[in-house]
Design an enzyme around this catalytic site. Sequence first.
Site: not given
Ligand code: IPE
Ligand code: IPE
Ligand code: MG
Length: 254
Positions: A32, A49, A143
């Site tokens: 995240d 990303h 792995l």
């Molecule tokens: C959780 O992150 C899902 C992934 C990292 C793929 P999100 O960014 O979607 O989660 P919330 O919305 O903060 O709970």
């Molecule tokens: C995690 O990063 C990737 C996915 C959930 C696809 P985010 O896109 O959730 O990034 P933040 O949490 O908004 O910083």
């Molecule tokens: Mg996120």
Amino acid sequence: MAVGQGAVRDLAEAMPGGGGGLVPVHVAIIMDGNGRWAAARGLPRIAGHRAGAQAVRRVVEAAITHKVGWLTLYAFSSENWRRPAAEIVDLTGLLRHYLRSEVAELSAQGVRMHFIGDRARFDADIQNELARAERVTAANSRLNLVIALSYGARAEIAAAARHAAEAALAGTLDPAELTEDKFASLLTTAGTPDPDLIVRTSGEQRLSNFLLWQGAYAELVFLDVFWPDFGEAHFAGALAEFARRERRFGARPG
Ligand code: IPE
Ligand code: IPE
Ligand code: MG
């Protein structure tokens, strides 16, 4: 699958000259913070990303270095489909590119790939790439890399319950035999050890619908680093924190 004390092995055994502590067999990571990493740099979210995909390379290498047997990465949740269409296009495009460009290298590293989640929601060409990645890496064993895509634990559990109900109605499953192990065998993670350690980056402290059944006794480590900045040192730090924890599985301390 039993939540197992057998799911950890001695570091001294795993690392010649090393000693003390325990290495998790299975590490699962909620990757995240890509968006915030990009925002902090004045960049579009897609840049975060992209940088996150580079961090995936690093974590795979770290898992191999530390002799972790299973690594599960939460890449896209079933709820992430709620994001704006443009971001979905960016994310699926990146996934397509990743699968086409990385699988050969991962396979050369001895990585066996598995995917969990609702792959039917992706375009057909991506579904084909997922099947191909699983096929070409099937003989590898250094792995096990599980990538969770369009994954949601509640949907997974509901699907398993539906499957069990259908089998009971068809007379092929006696409800009295629906044990925890039997139920676990109906989940998409059947045959996978439960995660010993779940790591989440970005500072958020929640599971966001990740491995709710399998993580019943996982140790949780929350790191204040955005996923694109994640590297070997963070991985090693999480393993060190894990080694300091006392796992009890409900039994008496001691
Ligand atoms: C959780 O992150 C899902 C992934 C990292 C793929 P999100 O960014 O979607 O989660 P919330 O919305 O903060 O709970
Ligand atoms: C995690 O990063 C990737 C996915 C959930 C696809 P985010 O896109 O959730 O990034 P933040 O949490 O908004 O910083
Ligand atoms: Mg996120």
